[in-house]
Design a protein around this motif. Sequence first.
Motif, PDB file in Angstrom:
ATOM      1  N   PHE A 276      52.985  35.898  47.946  1.00  0.00           N
ATOM      2  CA  PHE A 276      51.951  36.180  48.940  1.00  0.00           C
ATOM      3  C   PHE A 276      51.997  35.130  50.044  1.00  0.00           C
ATOM      4  N   TYR A 468      44.713  40.700  48.015  1.00  0.00           N
ATOM      5  CA  TYR A 468      45.732  40.933  46.999  1.00  0.00           C
ATOM      6  C   TYR A 468      45.009  41.264  45.704  1.00  0.00           C
ATOM      7  N   GLU A 478      48.389  45.109  47.643  1.00  0.00           N
ATOM      8  CA  GLU A 478      47.962  44.320  48.779  1.00  0.00           C
ATOM      9  C   GLU A 478      47.275  45.281  49.738  1.00  0.00           C
TER      10      GLU A 478
END
Lengths: 517, 341
Positions: A276, A468, A478
């Motif tokens: 991420f 997320y 996401e």
Amino acid sequence: MGQDIKLRVSNIEKSFPGVKALDRIDFAVRKGTVHALCGENGAGKSTLMKIINGIYKPDGGEIYIDEVPVKIQNPIQARGHKIAMIAQELNYVPEMSIEENVFLGRLPTNKFGKVDWRKLRKETIKFLEMEELSYSPSQKMKTLTVSDIQMLEIIKAISNNAEIIVMDEPTSAITQKEVDKLFKKIAELKAQGVSIVYISHKMDEVFKIADDITILRDGTVVDSMPASELDVDKVISLMVGRKMESIYPKESVETGETLLEVKNLFSTGVYKDINFNVKKGEIIGFAGLVGAGRTEVMRSLFGLDPITSGDIFIKGQKIDIRKVSDSIHNNMVMLSEDRRRYGIIPIRSVMENASISSLEKVIHHGYAHAREERTIVQEYFDKMNVKTPGLDTKIQSLSGGNQQKVLLAKWMLRDPEILILDEPTRGIDVGAKFEIYKLMTEMAKEGKSVIMVSSELPELIGMCDRIYVMNQGHITGELSQEDFSQEAIMQYATSVAASASVSTLPAQHTQIKEKRI
Amino acid sequence: MNLNILKNKQAKNKFMETFSIFIVLLVMIIICSILNDKFLSSNNITNIMKQLAVGTILAYGEMLLIICGMLDLSAGAVLALSGVMSVSVFKATNNLLLAVVVSVIIAVICNLANAIMVTKFKAPAFIATLAMMTVARGIALLYTKGQNILQIGKYNVFGQGKIGGVVPVSIIFMVVITIAIWYILKHTTFGRSLYAIGGNEEAAIASGINVVRNKYIVFIINGVLVGIAGVLFMSRVNAGLPNGAVGYEMEGLTAAVVGGTSFTGGVGTTLGTLAGAFIIGCLNNIMNLIGIDSYIQQIVKGAIIAFAVIWDIRSKSKKTSKVILVDEDPETKGTFARKAS
């Protein structure tokens, strides 16, 4: 569900030396109903409940049960009056078995005083089966999840034939599914004629289950009426005493370059394939059920737990995080989910708690400058709106919301670029929540990044730019702002990941630790 | 109720919390001086301080360890070991400085072993230092074959010498160490970290404090203190006694605890510990002066320790609860809210 009053308090007053904590409180709970008690921290809810449970003695006023005046001098007498309290901080002995915990303090004994283990086991099994909990009565309490422990607390109350159950923030540490289970249980209890006093900051829950609502502010009853005649905004404005502009002070901010990027983070048996990123000026959220691995990822990022493999980049530079100071020196800080365990140093002053991570700011050439320290800390306390009688007050004597603000001030003192917040608003009042949201917005406006882990979906949806979703140690989804919805998040949170090789994750952190050893 | 009253109340509480132990000491001195007119003579005061020096220095080490949630049961035994080694080195070389250095190094090595057991192997300090206590005493006895080392010559200058014929050397050691410990605890990052570690170790780690390193440092400081105490002790008794200083760690622990160091960790001050040491010192002294039987002395001492600690806990818990109530005060909340808005 009649109109019979099960519990009534009338004219309850309680003063502590020089302070009036409760002022002529009138409050009545009908038989077989749920009565929600709302109010900011410090409004007097817990003082009132402690009086009903015999922990405090009131200075004046009466308590009636079934309209008969009673005297409740201590918790044992409260138990005798069939009052049970399920505290916010669950009380249990981790090293003792489930059965011993359920019957703690009232183990069945034979006439010689020997514990009747067979009876104990039989009774416990009966209750466990009733609640469909698949545990052995001899299992240690510490192996249970938080929500199951909560269920056991309720079992404990039922096993004592309680007719009045006080629940203080019962959902602050459990997932939505478990909340549903709890509500089902509450409905059952209601049907059996049990009266429930329900204390919660979560308005949606209150409106889902409460029959009546009483609102406390500054030690007095502001209003008390059937839930059907109230709505969320009205309750909040009554609690706060002023109108809240908006619950989520979110402002849209132009995002900049990527500040933090995590690639293929992996920790054996805990999480896997974590990828991420966060941009400057961005607030990202981490959603998921308890035990999905969100906290564990954040703890690793902050240097509290080991990482097996994977890369972390800050401003494009690969960094190595082995301990907390590595993270702090890269301007990344984290507010832990467990304020008592990883946050406050209870017996030290609010000032020391605030300055502990920035001592180099006040200690020059090996000498601590007390006055300078006071000035700096006070400045941040003013900014954060920390309410404390003084800088030398011990942090343990502040309310949860103010403790949280002190801990935030501690990290703000370092002027971080990446702020990780793990369940920052758990168990704190509406006012303090708003301050924290405001701070997040401020940070974003200054071009900094915020990561928020939360189990409260409205909060994530209200504050984040991107979310997320994690499940079983994987990031399973996401979502960008336009796709935000509770349904979408829940779908990802409960979906089975394609490569679910990280097997069933234990819900509690302690268990993870044990597994590693 | 307005903010000023609250603030005054807090200031008063803080004053009491800080100084209650000194008030106890003062009352005690007054009572002692009434009981015996020799008590306040300069001779007697010097005498008390000389007797106190070793115990006080050990008490500082124990205090630092207790503040960060540990303790040292091996202090007495390590003192004896480093003391006899130091004496024998002096007899061989006639070098005073070397003798001190040897004592300090040996005590530091023992304490590093303690630190390793505590940090690396996660042994509780109680068990680790209990083991060290037995081992160190054993080595001391083995090294000396159980014999006292006599005729130590000029070595006795530390415990018995006087600078300019007036100020005893041991008192100078005590004063300098007191100032050093006060400074370390109050004004360094290390000192502040100790309170955080003892107050909540997990929170300290999550605040970026290197707990392991700080635990090593605190044991090293304790080692230095025990090493110096070893020299002072052997010098005062004028011999190297491998069986000496038995139970001295308890003297140190007692002074620290009477002085307000809390066994739950995170609380304690240098001056409090100093006052605690003086309270016990004065007590011993006055009982000797007025000729109380030594067995009875022990009983009285124990009772007074229990009393002092209970009194301390009670007065402190009262103050804490008061502050909590202040926090719940709806009016203060209002005041703050108004101030903020």
